[in-house]
Design a protein around this motif. Structure first.
Motif, PDB file in Angstrom:
ATOM      1  N   ALA A 103      33.741  33.986  29.659  1.00 23.67           N
ATOM      2  CA  ALA A 103      34.420  32.972  28.831  1.00 23.67           C
ATOM      3  C   ALA A 103      33.527  32.535  27.677  1.00 23.67           C
ATOM      4  O   ALA A 103      33.979  32.421  26.534  1.00 23.67           O
ATOM      5  CB  ALA A 103      34.815  31.778  29.695  1.00 23.67           C
ATOM      6  N   HIS A 104      32.233  32.305  27.971  1.00 26.89           N
ATOM      7  CA  HIS A 104      31.315  31.905  26.897  1.00 26.89           C
ATOM      8  C   HIS A 104      31.176  33.013  25.855  1.00 26.89           C
ATOM      9  O   HIS A 104      31.141  32.753  24.654  1.00 26.89           O
ATOM     10  CB  HIS A 104      29.931  31.589  27.472  1.00 26.89           C
ATOM     11  N   LEU A 105      31.098  34.249  26.338  1.00 25.17           N
ATOM     12  CA  LEU A 105      30.930  35.385  25.434  1.00 25.17           C
ATOM     13  C   LEU A 105      32.122  35.487  24.489  1.00 25.17           C
ATOM     14  O   LEU A 105      31.962  35.529  23.264  1.00 25.17           O
ATOM     15  CB  LEU A 105      30.785  36.668  26.267  1.00 25.17           C
ATOM     16  N   ASN A 121      39.813  25.051  28.499  1.00 27.16           N
ATOM     17  CA  ASN A 121      39.608  26.310  29.194  1.00 27.16           C
ATOM     18  C   ASN A 121      39.540  26.062  30.689  1.00 27.16           C
ATOM     19  O   ASN A 121      39.053  25.051  31.148  1.00 27.16           O
ATOM     20  CB  ASN A 121      38.376  27.053  28.632  1.00 27.16           C
ATOM     21  N   GLN A 122      40.105  26.992  31.433  1.00 32.35           N
ATOM     22  CA  GLN A 122      40.124  26.858  32.876  1.00 32.35           C
ATOM     23  C   GLN A 122      39.874  28.225  33.499  1.00 32.35           C
ATOM     24  O   GLN A 122      40.555  29.188  33.171  1.00 32.35           O
ATOM     25  CB  GLN A 122      41.488  26.296  33.326  1.00 32.35           C
ATOM     26  N   LEU A 123      38.892  28.278  34.378  1.00 34.03           N
ATOM     27  CA  LEU A 123      38.656  29.510  35.132  1.00 34.03           C
ATOM     28  C   LEU A 123      39.443  29.425  36.426  1.00 34.03           C
ATOM     29  O   LEU A 123      39.513  28.373  37.036  1.00 34.03           O
ATOM     30  CB  LEU A 123      37.171  29.650  35.487  1.00 34.03           C
ATOM     31  N   GLU A 124      40.025  30.535  36.818  1.00 32.59           N
ATOM     32  CA  GLU A 124      40.613  30.654  38.149  1.00 32.59           C
ATOM     33  C   GLU A 124      40.003  31.890  38.778  1.00 32.59           C
ATOM     34  O   GLU A 124      39.307  32.643  38.112  1.00 32.59           O
ATOM     35  CB  GLU A 124      42.140  30.785  38.068  1.00 32.59           C
ATOM     36  N   GLU A 125      40.286  32.083  40.071  1.00 31.18           N
ATOM     37  CA  GLU A 125      39.681  33.248  40.706  1.00 31.18           C
ATOM     38  C   GLU A 125      40.190  34.545  40.075  1.00 31.18           C
ATOM     39  O   GLU A 125      39.445  35.515  39.977  1.00 31.18           O
ATOM     40  CB  GLU A 125      39.971  33.237  42.211  1.00 31.18           C
ATOM     41  N   ASP A 126      41.434  34.562  39.622  1.00 34.43           N
ATOM     42  CA  ASP A 126      42.020  35.808  39.139  1.00 34.43           C
ATOM     43  C   ASP A 126      42.164  35.912  37.628  1.00 34.43           C
ATOM     44  O   ASP A 126      42.491  36.971  37.122  1.00 34.43           O
ATOM     45  CB  ASP A 126      43.406  36.013  39.770  1.00 34.43           C
ATOM     46  N   TYR A 127      42.004  34.813  36.932  1.00 31.49           N
ATOM     47  CA  TYR A 127      42.128  34.881  35.476  1.00 31.49           C
ATOM     48  C   TYR A 127      41.362  33.747  34.808  1.00 31.49           C
ATOM     49  O   TYR A 127      40.930  32.790  35.459  1.00 31.49           O
ATOM     50  CB  TYR A 127      43.605  34.877  35.048  1.00 31.49           C
ATOM     51  N   ILE A 128      41.206  33.907  33.490  1.00 31.82           N
ATOM     52  CA  ILE A 128      40.553  32.896  32.651  1.00 31.82           C
ATOM     53  C   ILE A 128      41.589  32.454  31.625  1.00 31.82           C
ATOM     54  O   ILE A 128      42.240  33.301  31.019  1.00 31.82           O
ATOM     55  CB  ILE A 128      39.350  33.519  31.900  1.00 31.82           C
ATOM     56  N   ASN A 228      47.897  25.538  18.313  1.00 25.41           N
ATOM     57  CA  ASN A 228      47.503  25.619  19.717  1.00 25.41           C
ATOM     58  C   ASN A 228      47.948  26.952  20.306  1.00 25.41           C
ATOM     59  O   ASN A 228      49.124  27.192  20.496  1.00 25.41           O
ATOM     60  CB  ASN A 228      48.117  24.434  20.479  1.00 25.41           C
ATOM     61  N   LYS A 229      46.972  27.813  20.550  1.00 27.73           N
ATOM     62  CA  LYS A 229      47.277  29.135  21.102  1.00 27.73           C
ATOM     63  C   LYS A 229      46.629  29.272  22.464  1.00 27.73           C
ATOM     64  O   LYS A 229      45.488  28.837  22.678  1.00 27.73           O
ATOM     65  CB  LYS A 229      46.741  30.245  20.180  1.00 27.73           C
ATOM     66  N   ARG A 230      47.364  29.866  23.379  1.00 23.29           N
ATOM     67  CA  ARG A 230      46.860  30.023  24.744  1.00 23.29           C
ATOM     68  C   ARG A 230      46.685  31.504  25.061  1.00 23.29           C
ATOM     69  O   ARG A 230      47.579  32.316  24.804  1.00 23.29           O
ATOM     70  CB  ARG A 230      47.844  29.358  25.725  1.00 23.29           C
ATOM     71  N   VAL A 231      45.533  31.839  25.629  1.00 24.77           N
ATOM     72  CA  VAL A 231      45.201  33.230  25.902  1.00 24.77           C
ATOM     73  C   VAL A 231      44.734  33.369  27.338  1.00 24.77           C
ATOM     74  O   VAL A 231      43.993  32.520  27.837  1.00 24.77           O
ATOM     75  CB  VAL A 231      44.081  33.708  24.940  1.00 24.77           C
ATOM     76  N   TYR A 232      45.193  34.411  28.026  1.00 25.00           N
ATOM     77  CA  TYR A 232      44.774  34.675  29.400  1.00 25.00           C
ATOM     78  C   TYR A 232      44.007  36.000  29.469  1.00 25.00           C
ATOM     79  O   TYR A 232      44.423  36.990  28.857  1.00 25.00           O
ATOM     80  CB  TYR A 232      45.987  34.797  30.322  1.00 25.00           C
ATOM     81  N   PHE A 233      42.918  35.990  30.232  1.00 25.57           N
ATOM     82  CA  PHE A 233      42.115  37.193  30.446  1.00 25.57           C
ATOM     83  C   PHE A 233      41.891  37.411  31.924  1.00 25.57           C
ATOM     84  O   PHE A 233      42.014  36.484  32.719  1.00 25.57           O
ATOM     85  CB  PHE A 233      40.696  37.009  29.904  1.00 25.57           C
ATOM     86  N   LYS A 234      41.443  38.606  32.243  1.00 23.90           N
ATOM     87  CA  LYS A 234      40.820  38.770  33.549  1.00 23.90           C
ATOM     88  C   LYS A 234      39.597  39.665  33.377  1.00 23.90           C
ATOM     89  O   LYS A 234      39.434  40.326  32.347  1.00 23.90           O
ATOM     90  CB  LYS A 234      41.793  39.356  34.567  1.00 23.90           C
TER      91      LYS A 234
END
Ligand code: ZN
Length: 236
Positions: A103-105, A121-128, A228-234
């Motif tokens: 997430a920092h990167l 920002n919120q980390l979850e076990e399966d996604y960021i 306001n844009k929302r992005v999901y990663f894993k």
């Protein structure tokens, strides 16, 4: 705070001994020292076990209450003064460490490159999950920063953490880009540094090298409004 936060110095500690300092409502345990990260700063809490003699108490939640780290266990029985052994659910924690560094990167590359700010920002076990204040929203731009992040996470770039006096730390541009709440009156800030890439005021747990992050994958991007844009990663 009564508790020594061992995870702040060594995020790779998987077990420790501790003494029960207090017990509230039979299931909320404060220890003299802990490896369990309490929910905060966008990072979920750790889970694991507290063992007393041959009795196992599952740690189901860890939070900060009135400034103290409280471990919620699944059953009553622990008492003040008990000598216990703590064991982390390491698979969960290590994934969160990798996610947090990822997430920092990504945030650093995107914010420096576009001038966007992270608003959540919120980390979850399966996604960021990230929220950006970012007008020019374009999947190609996002893909470009993901590719750049993955190029860096192939390299053995060290990640360090250290304390700096607050006044000195606040001179570093972008030191608080993650919109993580900071306690107002602390004399020093804990800085997490991805060497040559990013420095960020942060209280979370991180991996020692970008190589441990693995591969970042874009899952979804959505517009929640003009700015306001929302992005999901894993990470894989
Ligand atoms: Zn962070």
């Amino acid at each position: 705070m009564l508790t020594k936060t061992l995870f702040m110095d060594d995020s790779y500690l998987k077990e420790c001994n501790a003494v029960v300092v207090s017990v509230k409502d039979q299931k909320n345990i404060v220890l003299d020292q802990t490896i369990f990260y309490p929910k905060g700063g966008g990072q979920p809490c750790d889970t694991g076990k507290i063992i007393k003699d041959n009795e196992t108490y599952n740690v189901v939640y860890v939070g900060k209450f009135s400034g103290e780290i409280s471990h919620e266990v699944d059953r009553a029985g622990l008492k003040e003064g008990d000598k216990v052994h703590c064991v982390l659910n390491w698979a969960r924690r290590y994934k969160l460490m990798r996610s947090h560094t990822a997430a920092h990167l990504f945030a650093s590359l995107l914010c420096v490159g576009t001038g966007a700010l992270v608003t959540g920002n919120q980390l979850e076990e399966d996604y960021i999950r990230f929220d950006f204040n970012f007008e020019n929203f374009d999947k190609e731009i996002l893909a470009q920063y993901v590719a750049e992040a993955n190029e860096l996470s192939n390299k053995d770039i060290p990640v360090n953490w250290f304390e700096l006096p607050k006044q000195e730390a606040m001179k570093i541009p972008g030191i608080i880009k993650m919109a993580e709440a900071l306690p107002p009156d602390i004399p020093a800030l804990r800085i997490v540094e991805i060497v040559g890439v990013d420095r960020q005021a942060d209280g979370g747990t991180h991996v020692h090298s970008l190589r441990e992050v693995g591969k970042i994958e874009l899952l979804k991007a959505e517009s929640k409004g003009k700015n306001n844009k929302r992005v999901y990663f894993k990470i894989t």
